[in-house]
Structure formats: C-alpha cells, structure tokens
Enzyme design. Structure first.
Site, PDB file in Angstrom:
ATOM      1  N   ASN A 235      -4.863 -82.518  -3.959  1.00 10.05           N
ATOM      2  CA  ASN A 235      -4.180 -82.301  -2.455  1.00 10.05           C
ATOM      3  C   ASN A 235      -5.001 -81.436  -1.721  1.00 10.05           C
ATOM      4  O   ASN A 235      -4.268 -80.733  -0.675  1.00 10.05           O
ATOM      5  CB  ASN A 235      -2.784 -81.971  -2.744  1.00 10.05           C
ATOM      6  CG  ASN A 235      -2.049 -83.105  -3.563  1.00 10.05           C
ATOM      7  OD1 ASN A 235      -2.224 -84.293  -2.966  1.00 10.05           O
ATOM      8  ND2 ASN A 235      -1.435 -82.626  -4.590  1.00 10.05           N
ATOM      9  N   GLU A 275       0.530 -82.632  10.848  1.00  7.71           N
ATOM     10  CA  GLU A 275      -0.167 -83.503   9.798  1.00  7.71           C
ATOM     11  C   GLU A 275       0.501 -84.833   9.684  1.00  7.71           C
ATOM     12  O   GLU A 275       1.621 -84.746   9.568  1.00  7.71           O
ATOM     13  CB  GLU A 275      -0.566 -82.719   8.479  1.00  7.71           C
ATOM     14  CG  GLU A 275      -1.328 -81.435   8.514  1.00  7.71           C
ATOM     15  CD  GLU A 275      -1.659 -80.975   7.268  1.00  7.71           C
ATOM     16  OE1 GLU A 275      -1.258 -81.435   6.093  1.00  7.71           O
ATOM     17  OE2 GLU A 275      -2.359 -79.964   7.126  1.00  7.71           O
ATOM     18  N   GLU A 288       3.979 -82.667   7.752  1.00 12.46           N
ATOM     19  CA  GLU A 288       4.253 -81.303   7.922  1.00 12.46           C
ATOM     20  C   GLU A 288       3.582 -80.717   9.314  1.00 12.46           C
ATOM     21  O   GLU A 288       2.583 -81.409   9.743  1.00 12.46           O
ATOM     22  CB  GLU A 288       3.875 -80.319   6.766  1.00 12.46           C
ATOM     23  CG  GLU A 288       2.463 -80.266   6.275  1.00 12.46           C
ATOM     24  CD  GLU A 288       1.985 -79.489   4.905  1.00 12.46           C
ATOM     25  OE1 GLU A 288       3.233 -79.281   4.495  1.00 12.46           O
ATOM     26  OE2 GLU A 288       0.985 -79.425   4.620  1.00 12.46           O
ATOM     27  N   ASN A 290       1.838 -77.331  10.224  1.00 13.36           N
ATOM     28  CA  ASN A 290       1.369 -75.860   9.861  1.00 13.36           C
ATOM     29  C   ASN A 290       0.961 -74.972  11.098  1.00 13.36           C
ATOM     30  O   ASN A 290       0.324 -75.204  11.959  1.00 13.36           O
ATOM     31  CB  ASN A 290      -0.441 -75.869   9.467  1.00 13.36           C
ATOM     32  CG  ASN A 290      -0.165 -76.646   8.157  1.00 13.36           C
ATOM     33  OD1 ASN A 290       0.530 -76.351   6.959  1.00 13.36           O
ATOM     34  ND2 ASN A 290      -1.036 -77.850   7.911  1.00 13.36           N
ATOM     35  N   PHE A 348     -14.013 -78.949 -11.996  1.00 15.51           N
ATOM     36  CA  PHE A 348     -13.832 -78.241 -10.795  1.00 15.51           C
ATOM     37  C   PHE A 348     -12.887 -77.063 -10.990  1.00 15.51           C
ATOM     38  O   PHE A 348     -12.140 -76.555 -10.156  1.00 15.51           O
ATOM     39  CB  PHE A 348     -13.092 -79.182  -9.732  1.00 15.51           C
ATOM     40  CG  PHE A 348     -13.956 -80.382  -9.051  1.00 15.51           C
ATOM     41  CD1 PHE A 348     -14.828 -79.922  -8.036  1.00 15.51           C
ATOM     42  CD2 PHE A 348     -13.966 -81.607  -9.799  1.00 15.51           C
ATOM     43  CE1 PHE A 348     -15.581 -80.977  -7.610  1.00 15.51           C
ATOM     44  CE2 PHE A 348     -14.450 -82.469  -9.282  1.00 15.51           C
ATOM     45  CZ  PHE A 348     -15.410 -82.577  -8.118  1.00 15.51           C
TER      46      PHE A 348
END
Length: 666
Positions: A235, A275, A288, A290, A348
């Site tokens: 995410n 978003e 949402e 931001n 990662f």
C-alpha cells in the site's frame, strides 16, 4: 507575503519547500532531531533549531517542542510538508492560537478529512462515490473478524488517522483479519499517536488514481488533473505518473468535479488530494482526502507548470488563485520513481547506513526530456533507522508517455548509490516491464508480476551481447592504461590483444575487437559485429556509451578479471579473459555459500520489539517468530519450515544488524 517560514519536517520535502521559499525571497527555518544534526535540510535553511532526540515521538511529532522552535525563530508561518504533523488538527490549532499561519487547510478541514471515518460520511453527503465499509470504531480483533466477514473478503484494514501506507493491511481470511487488525493498531499508534481502526471492502484489481485540488480563501477551487499511483507495494506508492494512461476526458472531468465538491463541503483551502479507487469500467470510489502536499506532487507540477508549494504559501498569505479551471494546462507526461533505502533482494526490507556514493543524474533538460530529482541526502550522509526510508524522488517529463518512460529508464541507470541497499534495480525493472509500458496497471501489479519476490532482471540475449561488447571495449581501455602505467610496453595499443572471452554469468562469448580512434568493432565468433562508441576512463563509476547505434548507460565497478556492471535493473558480473585464461577459469571449483538454513537472521537493521518463541519450543511453517521494527514499519519474521528452537541469540529491545542471528534451530 511572509518574511520567514518554518518547515516542520525533514528530508527531501523540507529541502523542496526551502527551494521555493528561497525563490520567493522568504527566509526559512529548519527543525531537526539529534539524528539529523548534519542533514541536508539543516544545511540549506537560513536557521535551524534542535527539537529533541531521534525518535519522531520525541521530536518531529512533539507539538510542544515544534512550537518552541516556532516561537524562538519568530516564523510567521509553518509549512508542515507531509507525514509527521501535516494532518494533525491539534498542531494547526496550536499555530492558530499562537497567531502563526498554517500553510495548509483550516484545522476543521484537517480534522474532518484526516479522520478516514468522518471523511467518508462527508464525502457521501457531498455526492461523492464511496466504497462500502464499516465506518464505526472497532474494539478488538474479534470484532474486526466479525465485521470483515459481514462485508465479505477481501477487506482493507486501515488506521483512521493513517496515511502513506502506515497502519494498513489487506485481509483475505479471518486469520489475516485478526493479525492485520493488531499490526495496524500498533503501527498507527507508533506513527500517528492514534490507534483507531476501520474496515472497508477491498476492490480487487483496482487502479489508484488521485485528483490534485487547490483552493483559496476567496471561494475558488480547482483541480489540477490526476495522478496514476497504482504501482504500489504494501500500500506504499512506488511509481506515479501524470496523467493516467487509463482515464478519458469525461472520467477525468467527473472525478475532478467531485473532488472539488468535497473540498468545498469542508471549507478547504490550500493544496489537497482526493484519492479514488477505479475499477476496469472506470467506475470510481472515494478512498480518502489527504489534507496536505502529496509525495508525488512533482509530476503534477511538471505537466501543469504550477508550483504547488508556491500556491500553498500564497493561499496561506491570503492571495487568490491566479488561474481558473479552464486555464490549467495538461502538457506532456511525467513519471516519478521513489528511491527507497529498501533492499528488493531481501523482500524490500529497510536498509540503513552511510551513503558512500550518491551521484544523482543531472537535473534539467536532457534531449527532449526534463529530469528532476527531489532529495534530502548527500554523499557521506547517513540513512537513519528512525525515519521513512525514502532517499529521493526522481522525475522525468517528456512530450509522450513512452518518451517519459525512456528518459526515466536512462536516468535510473545513471543514478549512482552505494553503501546501502536500495530499490534502483527494481525501479528500472518496472520501467522495462511490457505491462507497465502498455499502461495495463492495477494496485496488484507488483504482487502479480513478482509473486515470489524480486530476484533481479534477466535481460534479452541481444542486450547481453551489447553489454558484452561494451565490457570488451572497456577492458581494452583498462589494459592499455595498465600497460602505460607499468612502462612494460612501448606501443601499448598494438601489444594489447584483440581476442577475448567475455563471460556474463554462465554464458561465455568469444570475441575479437578492432579499435580505432572513433570507436571499436566487436565481432562475436557466433554472431554479429557491434560498434562501441563513447568515452570511458578506468575508475569512472558511470559509462555512457553507444552500442550498435543505441545508447547504453552502465554503472561500473572494477572486479577481479572484469567488472560488475549494472543496467536496466540487472546486476552482472562480467569477466573478460584471454582464451587461455578462460580455459583455466573453467577448471576452477565453485565456492558454495555458507549454510544458514538452521538460523533465523535479522533481514535488516532494526529494533527487536517482540520475541514470540523460546528455547526448546517446536515451531510450525509460517509461525510468527519475532517482530523487528525499522523505519516506522513492523516486520514479522516467520518460520520457513517446521523445527525446534535450539538457542535464542537476541533479546527484546536489542538493536540488531543485518544478518545478525536471532534464533538457531535444531
């Protein structure tokens, strides 16, 4: 206009704000923790104030300490950047009480939109499409399981005060919902000081597309088109672009108008981002808002020519927006790659340490493209375990998407970073991926294309031959230089041989090289002749060559008998030998790596927060063994097979190094 502003942040975003403020003639104030005493943003600002120890809770998100710096500096306004206090309504309220302008939206809008539960209710009332979900607070993991089952798997478990991928998990089963709820609460508490969690339906195979909005104090609200942010991992966005290769003009307009309607509904001012999740039929749903500047704002700036930081400052100073909706251009295409201190070959996981080499590609116009690099580090600086692992945001603009991707690929190949693990190879692999180049994106792109993790890149045979030809030409230059330095040869170039064997991995190529002042012709015994042109001097870390009429950028490190060459995401060990040396090398035994199968090793530097097993305990495959925290993220280490814990080699609260042994198994 303000005379002095304080940037309540660190790293590349603090440096980014300072650049615009400097251009506007505004003095800047930096704040820093003990870990950031020599950070780049501290060096760039006109003045700087120490606000506490390294942990963010004791420095960058400690409102009292930040306010002390605001008062001591005499700053008239504060830009919060993103993360930390950027969406904290208590901070915005504290500034208002102190008579200091907040370069962002009103505290009421921050509070309404910063809370994901409240924001969805307001969005629905404003006529914005929303995703089905449970907007109430959730007491514990068992209630989370019940709610998730009612909505229907898969579900998204999210921190109400979250952002940037923190405190967010996807659950496909009761077990994952139970584990994800607790992990999200822990991350949310550590990152935002707010552990409230909500759950919503996860739309399978979605695109993540967001709309940039700007609003002033005079009732003007506009949208600056969209950004495609579907290339994500856990995410967390990795690659962004503007515009989206998926939207048509009608969908863009509808999304933009809904975003503006939401902004007006909460009395929004400043820059913000709405978003959306978009399905394959271009149906879109609100995720949402931001209430801050986004990490990926540079791609919007590149296609519109509008400096968003400047507009935020001007709006905070009371100025009206200088343009109307119909005056906002959409020019060309821009791509952003987020360079993280994360090792793609270790799933990662975060990497920390000193940047022994940091040489970004030159910014500015290069051919038909524009390169931009927003960064907050420098060569010799240190990547700390206490903060976000982002090193830089590399951007490329060109007239078309294909040209922008090509420019980004070349810029990534030219970006030199040593001393830490980083995701440059992975970013280069994304740029070369056929599915990405075709624009067939979803938020599951990375998981689908690298289901077993990133193992590196296998280049086509034709590209490997180009690299082999380049290696021979470079080796010849190095041999001539060695001969000149030693004084062993009078006619250096004639005495250096022309027949060589180039070995890349397990593949040998017999070649002959014919050199002249303008370049070299490399003839493969079983194939074509490739022309190699361009200058490279032994010791240079970067080679810009033309091979077979096309550019080739190589990161170069000397290795015994050849080179380590990196390009297009591939990391290659290349040996250049005489035919006789190649015969002897084929007889050498292969050194095997040490056996670590009976140990649990720490995969990255971090803090051992939980040890979940003890000596003598039997464990099952997939069982959680320990939790390591690094760069604000919790990482659960699990058993790869059944076994018995023979010894515990670390303790909770201990700071661990990469590959440090945590457990040994019988």
């Amino acid at each position: 206009m303000f005379q002095k502003i304080l940037i309540a942040n660190r790293g590349e975003i603090a440096c980014r704000v300072i650049k615009t403020a400097r251009r506007l003639g505004i003095r800047t104030v930096a704040i820093y923790s003990e870990a950031d005493a020599r950070a780049l943003h501290v060096q760039m600002a006109d003045e700087a104030y120490l606000i506490g120890p390294a942990p963010a809770a004791q420095s960058y998100i400690n409102i009292d300490r930040v306010m002390e710096a605001v008062r001591a500096s005499g700053a008239q306004a504060v830009h919060p950047g993103y993360g930390f206090l950027s969406e904290n309504p208590r901070f915005a309220a504290a500034l208002a009480e102190a008579g200091v302008a907040f370069i962002g939206p009103p505290a009421s809008a921050v509070e309404a939109m910063g809370d994901k539960i409240t924001s969805k209710k307001i969005a629905a009332e404003a006529g914005v499409s929303t995703v089905p979900g449970h907007m109430g607070l959730i007491a514990d993991a068992e209630e989370a399981v019940q709610i998730a089952g009612g909505i229907g798997y898969p579900v998204m478990i999210k921190a109400s005060a979250g952002g940037g991928g923190k405190g967010m998990r996807i659950a496909w089963s009761d077990t994952e919902a139970r584990e994800g709820f607790q992990a999200s609460k822990n991350e949310a508490a550590a990152s935002f000081g707010d552990d409230r969690i909500f759950i919503e339906k996860f739309v399978d195979q979605p695109r993540h597309i967001e709309i940039q909005v700007l609003a002033d104090k005079h009732g003007n609200t506009v949208y600056l088109h969209e950004r495609e942010c579907s290339i994500q991992r856990r995410n967390q966005k990795v690659v962004e672009e503007a515009p989206s290769p998926f939207l048509d003009e009608a969908t863009r307009k509808a999304m933009g108008e809904q975003a503006c309607a939401l902004a007006r509904a909460v009395g929004y001012e400043s820059a913000g981002t709405v978003e959306f999740i978009v399905d394959g039929d271009r149906n879109f749903y609100f995720l949402e808002m931001n209430t801050r500047l986004q990490v990926e704002h540079p791609v919007t700036e590149l296609i519109t020519g509008i400096d968003l930081v400047e507009q935020m400052i001007r709006v905070a100073a009371g100025e009206p927006l200088p343009f109307a909706q119909e005056e906002i251009p959409l020019n060309g295409w821009a791509v952003e790659s987020r360079l993280y201190a994360e090792d793609p070959f270790r799933k990662f996981l975060p990497s920390t340490g000193r940047l022994t080499r940091y040489r970004p590609p030159a910014e500015g116009t290069r051919g038909d493209a524009v390169i931009r690099n927003d960064t907050g580090v420098y060569e010799g600086g240190e990547i700390s375990r206490f903060y976000d692992p982002m090193i830089a945001k590399l951007c490329a603009w060109a007239a078309t998407r294909e040209q922008a991707i090509d420019a980004m690929g070349e810029a990534l190949d030219a970006f030199e970073v040593e001393g830490i693990g980083h995701n440059l190879p992975f970013l280069a692999a994304v740029m070369e991926h056929p599915r990405f180049r075709e624009g067939r994106l979803t938020t599951a792109f990375i998981a689908e294309e690298w289901p077993d993790g990133f193992k590196g890149v296998t280049l086509p045979d034709a590209e490997m031959r180009r690299i082999a030809a380049a290696a021979v030409a470079m080796h010849r230059v190095a041999e001539i230089r060695r001969a000149r330095i030693s004084g062993r040869l009078d006619n250096h170039e004639r005495k250096v041989g022309s027949d060589w064997v180039v070995q890349i991995g397990d593949e040998p190529h017999r070649v002959a090289i014919l050199a002249e002042p303008g370049g070299s012709d490399v003839t493969f015994e079983d194939g074509p002749t490739l022309r190699v042109e361009g200058g490279w001097t032994p010791g240079q870390g970067l080679a810009r060559l033309t091979v077979d009429g096309r550019p080739l950028v190589l990161k170069v490190q000397k290795a015994t008998g050849g080179f380590r060459l990196r390009t297009h995401g591939a990391d290659l060990r290349v040996h250049v030998r005489t035919p006789h040396e190649a015969q002897l090398a084929a007889l050498m035994p292969v050194k095997l790596p040490p056996d670590t199968s009976k140990s649990l090793l720490c995969p990255m530097p971090g803090l051992l927060t939980r040890l979940l097993v003890s000596e003598g305990e039997e464990v099952e495959e997939g069982q959680a063994l320990a939790t390591v925290e690094a760069m604000k993220m919790e990482n659960t280490l699990k058993a790869e097979r059944r076994g018995t814990v023979r010894a515990v080699k670390a303790r909770e609260g201990e700071t661990l190094a990469v590959d440090q042994v945590i457990l040994e198994f019988a």
